[in-house]
Design a protein around this motif. Sequence first.
Motif, PDB file in Angstrom:
ATOM      1  N   ALA A 178       7.138   5.574 -17.517  1.00  0.00           N
ATOM      2  CA  ALA A 178       7.610   4.572 -18.398  1.00  0.00           C
ATOM      3  C   ALA A 178       7.162   3.061 -18.083  1.00  0.00           C
ATOM      4  CB  ALA A 178       9.044   4.317 -18.081  1.00  0.00           C
ATOM      5  N   ASN A 179       6.858   2.430 -19.166  1.00  0.00           N
ATOM      6  CA  ASN A 179       6.428   0.835 -19.173  1.00  0.00           C
ATOM      7  C   ASN A 179       5.086   0.773 -18.509  1.00  0.00           C
ATOM      8  OD1 ASN A 179       9.630   0.372 -18.081  1.00  0.00           O
ATOM      9  ND2 ASN A 179       8.991  -0.524 -19.676  1.00  0.00           N
ATOM     10  N   ASN A 180       4.151   1.749 -19.222  1.00  0.00           N
ATOM     11  CA  ASN A 180       2.731   1.606 -19.148  1.00  0.00           C
ATOM     12  C   ASN A 180       2.283   1.981 -17.607  1.00  0.00           C
ATOM     13  OD1 ASN A 180       0.025   0.994 -19.017  1.00  0.00           O
ATOM     14  ND2 ASN A 180       0.258   0.020 -20.825  1.00  0.00           N
ATOM     15  N   ARG A 181       1.891   3.142 -17.092  1.00  0.00           N
ATOM     16  CA  ARG A 181       1.599   3.260 -15.858  1.00  0.00           C
ATOM     17  C   ARG A 181       0.629   2.658 -15.294  1.00  0.00           C
ATOM     18  NH1 ARG A 181       0.642   9.558 -15.282  1.00  0.00           N
ATOM     19  NH2 ARG A 181      -0.798   9.238 -16.868  1.00  0.00           N
ATOM     20  N   ASP A 182      -0.739   2.355 -16.155  1.00  0.00           N
ATOM     21  CA  ASP A 182      -1.779   1.593 -15.875  1.00  0.00           C
ATOM     22  C   ASP A 182      -1.290   0.198 -15.563  1.00  0.00           C
ATOM     23  OD1 ASP A 182      -3.297   3.862 -16.206  1.00  0.00           O
ATOM     24  OD2 ASP A 182      -3.777   3.319 -18.177  1.00  0.00           O
ATOM     25  N   LEU A 183      -0.600  -0.221 -15.990  1.00  0.00           N
ATOM     26  CA  LEU A 183      -0.353  -1.654 -15.804  1.00  0.00           C
ATOM     27  C   LEU A 183       0.697  -1.762 -14.559  1.00  0.00           C
ATOM     28  CD1 LEU A 183       1.035  -3.253 -19.302  1.00  0.00           C
ATOM     29  CD2 LEU A 183      -0.895  -3.907 -17.820  1.00  0.00           C
ATOM     30  N   THR A 184       1.292  -0.632 -14.176  1.00  0.00           N
ATOM     31  CA  THR A 184       2.032  -0.827 -12.922  1.00  0.00           C
ATOM     32  C   THR A 184       1.302  -0.651 -11.696  1.00  0.00           C
ATOM     33  OG1 THR A 184       3.665   0.473 -14.059  1.00  0.00           O
ATOM     34  CG2 THR A 184       3.511   0.579 -11.621  1.00  0.00           C
ATOM     35  N   PHE A 185       0.090   0.305 -11.765  1.00  0.00           N
ATOM     36  CA  PHE A 185      -1.024   0.312 -10.868  1.00  0.00           C
ATOM     37  C   PHE A 185      -1.553  -1.064 -10.527  1.00  0.00           C
ATOM     38  CE2 PHE A 185      -0.983   5.210 -11.432  1.00  0.00           C
ATOM     39  CZ  PHE A 185       0.007   5.263 -10.529  1.00  0.00           C
ATOM     40  N   SER A 186      -2.185  -1.656 -12.032  1.00  0.00           N
ATOM     41  CA  SER A 186      -2.919  -3.013 -11.884  1.00  0.00           C
ATOM     42  C   SER A 186      -2.010  -4.048 -11.161  1.00  0.00           C
ATOM     43  CB  SER A 186      -3.272  -3.250 -13.178  1.00  0.00           C
ATOM     44  OG  SER A 186      -4.027  -2.462 -13.744  1.00  0.00           O
ATOM     45  N   LEU A 187      -0.664  -4.005 -11.520  1.00  0.00           N
ATOM     46  CA  LEU A 187       0.333  -5.102 -11.025  1.00  0.00           C
ATOM     47  C   LEU A 187       0.188  -4.826  -9.237  1.00  0.00           C
ATOM     48  CD1 LEU A 187       2.292  -7.466 -10.939  1.00  0.00           C
ATOM     49  CD2 LEU A 187       4.036  -5.645 -11.680  1.00  0.00           C
ATOM     50  N   LEU A 188       0.507  -3.468  -8.818  1.00  0.00           N
ATOM     51  CA  LEU A 188       0.583  -3.357  -7.565  1.00  0.00           C
ATOM     52  C   LEU A 188      -0.662  -3.654  -6.720  1.00  0.00           C
ATOM     53  CD1 LEU A 188       2.452  -0.042  -7.302  1.00  0.00           C
ATOM     54  CD2 LEU A 188       3.176  -2.164  -6.443  1.00  0.00           C
ATOM     55  N   PHE A 189      -1.738  -3.403  -7.328  1.00  0.00           N
ATOM     56  CA  PHE A 189      -3.118  -3.767  -6.856  1.00  0.00           C
ATOM     57  C   PHE A 189      -3.377  -5.212  -6.519  1.00  0.00           C
ATOM     58  CE2 PHE A 189      -7.796  -4.175  -6.529  1.00  0.00           C
ATOM     59  CZ  PHE A 189      -7.934  -3.633  -5.637  1.00  0.00           C
ATOM     60  N   SER A 190      -2.771  -5.982  -7.692  1.00  0.00           N
ATOM     61  CA  SER A 190      -2.905  -7.339  -7.790  1.00  0.00           C
ATOM     62  C   SER A 190      -2.025  -8.107  -6.811  1.00  0.00           C
ATOM     63  CB  SER A 190      -2.763  -7.963  -8.850  1.00  0.00           C
ATOM     64  OG  SER A 190      -1.459  -7.732  -9.367  1.00  0.00           O
ATOM     65  N   ILE A 191      -0.834  -7.443  -6.565  1.00  0.00           N
ATOM     66  CA  ILE A 191       0.310  -8.069  -5.555  1.00  0.00           C
ATOM     67  C   ILE A 191      -0.572  -7.596  -4.191  1.00  0.00           C
ATOM     68  CG2 ILE A 191       2.331  -7.583  -4.155  1.00  0.00           C
ATOM     69  CD1 ILE A 191       3.369  -7.113  -7.072  1.00  0.00           C
ATOM     70  N   LEU A 192      -1.118  -6.566  -3.906  1.00  0.00           N
ATOM     71  CA  LEU A 192      -1.795  -6.340  -2.636  1.00  0.00           C
ATOM     72  C   LEU A 192      -2.788  -7.398  -2.280  1.00  0.00           C
ATOM     73  CD1 LEU A 192      -2.244  -4.499  -0.509  1.00  0.00           C
ATOM     74  CD2 LEU A 192      -3.952  -3.103  -1.646  1.00  0.00           C
ATOM     75  N   THR A 208       0.906  -1.267   0.076  1.00  0.00           N
ATOM     76  CA  THR A 208       0.035  -0.122   0.102  1.00  0.00           C
ATOM     77  C   THR A 208       0.831   1.336  -0.010  1.00  0.00           C
ATOM     78  OG1 THR A 208      -1.825  -1.093   1.107  1.00  0.00           O
ATOM     79  CG2 THR A 208      -1.833   1.151   1.173  1.00  0.00           C
ATOM     80  N   LEU A 209       2.036   1.228   0.849  1.00  0.00           N
ATOM     81  CA  LEU A 209       2.744   2.246   0.864  1.00  0.00           C
ATOM     82  C   LEU A 209       3.480   2.432  -0.738  1.00  0.00           C
ATOM     83  CD1 LEU A 209       4.419   4.721   2.445  1.00  0.00           C
ATOM     84  CD2 LEU A 209       6.103   2.803   2.816  1.00  0.00           C
ATOM     85  N   VAL A 210       3.883   1.459  -1.143  1.00  0.00           N
ATOM     86  CA  VAL A 210       4.808   1.534  -2.418  1.00  0.00           C
ATOM     87  C   VAL A 210       3.385   2.216  -3.555  1.00  0.00           C
ATOM     88  CG1 VAL A 210       5.535   0.548  -4.421  1.00  0.00           C
ATOM     89  CG2 VAL A 210       6.226  -0.209  -2.111  1.00  0.00           C
ATOM     90  N   LEU A 211       2.390   1.689  -3.515  1.00  0.00           N
ATOM     91  CA  LEU A 211       1.220   2.167  -4.376  1.00  0.00           C
ATOM     92  C   LEU A 211       1.093   3.621  -3.920  1.00  0.00           C
ATOM     93  CD1 LEU A 211      -1.050   1.604  -6.372  1.00  0.00           C
ATOM     94  CD2 LEU A 211      -2.679   0.875  -4.619  1.00  0.00           C
ATOM     95  N   GLY A 212       1.050   4.139  -2.806  1.00  0.00           N
ATOM     96  CA  GLY A 212       0.894   5.615  -2.653  1.00  0.00           C
ATOM     97  C   GLY A 212       1.990   6.393  -3.106  1.00  0.00           C
ATOM     98  N   ALA A 223       2.308  -8.644 -19.799  1.00  0.00           N
ATOM     99  CA  ALA A 223       1.821  -7.419 -20.649  1.00  0.00           C
ATOM    100  C   ALA A 223       3.230  -6.226 -20.648  1.00  0.00           C
ATOM    101  CB  ALA A 223       0.619  -6.822 -20.341  1.00  0.00           C
ATOM    102  N   LYS A 224       3.529  -6.147 -19.409  1.00  0.00           N
ATOM    103  CA  LYS A 224       4.762  -5.051 -19.310  1.00  0.00           C
ATOM    104  C   LYS A 224       6.009  -5.148 -20.098  1.00  0.00           C
ATOM    105  CE  LYS A 224       5.500  -3.124 -15.246  1.00  0.00           C
ATOM    106  NZ  LYS A 224       5.434  -1.653 -15.433  1.00  0.00           N
ATOM    107  N   GLU A 238      12.420  -2.273 -17.609  1.00  0.00           N
ATOM    108  CA  GLU A 238      12.075  -3.203 -16.289  1.00  0.00           C
ATOM    109  C   GLU A 238      12.308  -4.691 -16.769  1.00  0.00           C
ATOM    110  OE1 GLU A 238       8.171  -1.365 -13.971  1.00  0.00           O
ATOM    111  OE2 GLU A 238       8.036  -1.912 -15.979  1.00  0.00           O
ATOM    112  N   ALA A 239      12.913  -4.890 -17.890  1.00  0.00           N
ATOM    113  CA  ALA A 239      13.014  -6.315 -18.293  1.00  0.00           C
ATOM    114  C   ALA A 239      13.952  -7.109 -17.202  1.00  0.00           C
ATOM    115  CB  ALA A 239      13.483  -6.358 -19.563  1.00  0.00           C
ATOM    116  N   ARG A 240      15.047  -6.574 -17.077  1.00  0.00           N
ATOM    117  CA  ARG A 240      16.152  -7.262 -16.037  1.00  0.00           C
ATOM    118  C   ARG A 240      15.237  -7.413 -14.774  1.00  0.00           C
ATOM    119  NH1 ARG A 240      20.978  -3.177 -16.284  1.00  0.00           N
ATOM    120  NH2 ARG A 240      19.392  -1.799 -16.663  1.00  0.00           N
ATOM    121  N   PHE A 241      14.669  -6.273 -14.117  1.00  0.00           N
ATOM    122  CA  PHE A 241      13.994  -6.780 -12.985  1.00  0.00           C
ATOM    123  C   PHE A 241      12.951  -7.686 -13.019  1.00  0.00           C
ATOM    124  CE2 PHE A 241      15.349  -1.951 -12.684  1.00  0.00           C
ATOM    125  CZ  PHE A 241      16.410  -2.267 -11.903  1.00  0.00           C
ATOM    126  N   ILE A 242      12.319  -7.718 -14.131  1.00  0.00           N
ATOM    127  CA  ILE A 242      10.986  -8.746 -14.123  1.00  0.00           C
ATOM    128  C   ILE A 242      11.689 -10.248 -14.438  1.00  0.00           C
ATOM    129  CG2 ILE A 242       9.317  -9.516 -16.070  1.00  0.00           C
ATOM    130  CD1 ILE A 242       8.643  -6.582 -16.652  1.00  0.00           C
TER     131      ILE A 242
END
Length: 802
Positions: A571-585, A554-558, A623-624, A729-733
């Motif tokens: 970078a790398n699609n902001r909507d996907l980033t928020f969707s990923l953070l929410f799914s991880i939550l 939640t802190l990271v998402l904030g 997708a990312k 983000e490919a290396r981190f992914i």
Amino acid sequence: MPKNYQHVLSLVFTVKEINENPKILPNVSFGFQIYDSFLNAKMTQQNTLKLLSMWEKITPNFKCDKQKNLIAVIGGLNSETSLHMATILGIYKIPQIANCVFAPVMNVKTQLPSFYRMVPNEAYQYAGIVHLLMHFKWTWIGILAADDDNGNKFMQTLIPKLAQHGICTALSEKTPDISQAIDNLSSFKFILSKAVSLTMSKVKILIVNAEFQTMTCLMWMIYFYGLVEDVRETSIGKVWIMTAQWEFSSETLHRAFNNHVFHGALSFAIHSNEVLGFREFLLVLHRNSQKGDDFLRIFWEEAFNCSFSDSNVDKHTNGTCTGQEKVESLPGALFEMSMTGQSYSIYNAVQAIAHVLHKMNTSKLKFRGIFNTGRMDPPHLKPWQLNPFLRSISFNNTAGDTVSFDENGELAAGFDIINWVTFPNQSFLRVKVGRLEPQASPGQKFSMNEESITWHSMFDQMLPLAVCNDNCHPGYRRKKKEGAPFCCYDCTLCPEGKISDWKDMDDCYKCPEDQFPNKDQNQCLPKLLNFLSFSEPLGIILTFLAVSFSLITTLVLGIFIKNQNTPIVKANNRDLTFSLLFSILLCFYCSVLFIGRPHTVTCYLRQTAFGIIFSVAVSCILAKTITVVLAFMATKPGSRMRKWVGKKLTNVILLSCSIIQVSICAVWLCTAPPFPDVDMYSLAEEIVVECNEGSVFMFYCVLGYLGLLAIVSFTVAFQARKLPDSFNEARFITFSMLMFCSVWLSFVPSYLSTKGKHMVAVEIFSILASSAGLLGCIFFPKCYIIILRPDLNSKHHLIRRN
């Protein structure tokens, strides 16, 4: 045998009582004549013929005015004497009422129709012996009987009955004829060897067919053994179980015998009761009290060990008989003042004859003329006429007992069980401690009062043990010992998972499903419920981790929402980033569904929510990754990939990959959904409360599809890990998916090798570890730049790096 004289006195007393009773045949007087059989077949038959003849000599089938008015014969203390009498009396159909415990022939009713026994059927005594041994759990016993037909019959009948009830005959001895040993040294040595083997045997329970010959030989055997081995007779610690023939009598020739060897013995006895007036009748007995009694003089000299002045027999005595000696002063082994069982049978036999004649006189007119003269006239009264009345006779005697015969002409009654308590002065005490009543209801046929029993002093008043070996304790079972009788066995520990909660169990058994064996395998304990609870340490730790990671997510998402317009977030699609953070939550929250006792709702949501949420998360990563690859390819001059770059493709990838998993879960829930269940068998001491997956195939379909997405995402990310992009983000992914795949590959064997709550804990740990890996590998580097290195989060830095 002075004690047998009481049988004579019992007959005299009963006849006197009947003659003085005005209610029974008031105009008729009973008389009697007594003969001694001498336990000899020739004398028995000779005296039986005398009963059928004139007074002076034997003249069978010859009748005259002096003919004795014989209507019935009472006698036969053993089966041989009874049979010798019955073979002659049966010709004339004269009723004979015997007192022998064992029948003279197998089928008495058919072979000897005029023969009756004022004792119960011997089959009841055999059953009583078995009941007695089983009551005390005595399974290792010995049998002693005479070496004759009666002894053989006794052993051949009793031993199979004992074996049928799990009782072993460890010792079976036959006593020889004691008269052979008096003048024969070799016979004496043989009897002595028998005595040694008997007394030295470890068998503590001895059943004795207590006929006269057997008991006489037994007492001499013990006496000889004491003389030769210099052993006190009282140190021979045995529990003697005697049959009903025994009346605890002693020969006058063997006054030195210490009857304390039989202290604590148990015996079956013909039921007897106190007869009013009999003791008083004995108290007035003296030398000249019975006119015409030729037995009294012999009894007096034998019992009091004296001789009369006019005696013609030269023998060693203690003095001259005065005739005024008191019979009550005699020890019980020589004479008893209370009526013994055999004397009581004679008393009842005489009473039965009197009641039959009384019934004949009062029931039918054709019999009344017989009694009008005051005597029973032979021409009018035939002995065989008594038989129909004897078979159906039933009356109450003066002692209050009911007397009747059964269909076999035997007394319809049972046996008493007597405990014999001896004293140093040769006296003894009879204590009735049990009863065998065959006519009673099944649960009441055998009764025993253990508290009233006095055991031999060798046993310290403790219940004697009679087993081949020590009992198998609870937790063990019996195992047959090769080459030994079936009563001998080894004790082996119960196999794992089984118990025995009683001594000497033949087999162990399993506990009920909701119980388990204790450490000693002798008791079942209730199983505890096994599920991952919020209140136990493991549940608290996992819940704490799930909540902690949720707060971090939640802190990271904030942070990302606050810095959503910065280049590193865009970078790398902001909507996907928020969707990923929410799914991880949601992944962290979904792990909490696995904690606590399973219910229907939680079982429905556990695996399906886990599968769908993780599929969304992995789909976002896929997708990312594809977006990164397409973005790099679109920068090349003349590339046709530009038209694929955008939100439409990412949304298609996210939705299509997620919908497939949703469809699999929907089919699962519609066909064979998970449900709360209990597993009784996986854990020995606990009941596993779990969610049954319903369909294991669908469960592995969900895991398999999730694994497929993860592998595809890892492969694409691995191929794009070296693309030149400042915020690539490919290396981190790649690292995150490598960790994700490692966790779930190790999850499968760990999940299958654990049981109960630890299986659930493995899955929760895998969810938390894989979700934390995604969060850490993908988002922590970006948070580092956003928070600690904001100078790198700029478009200028992006262009410069490119």
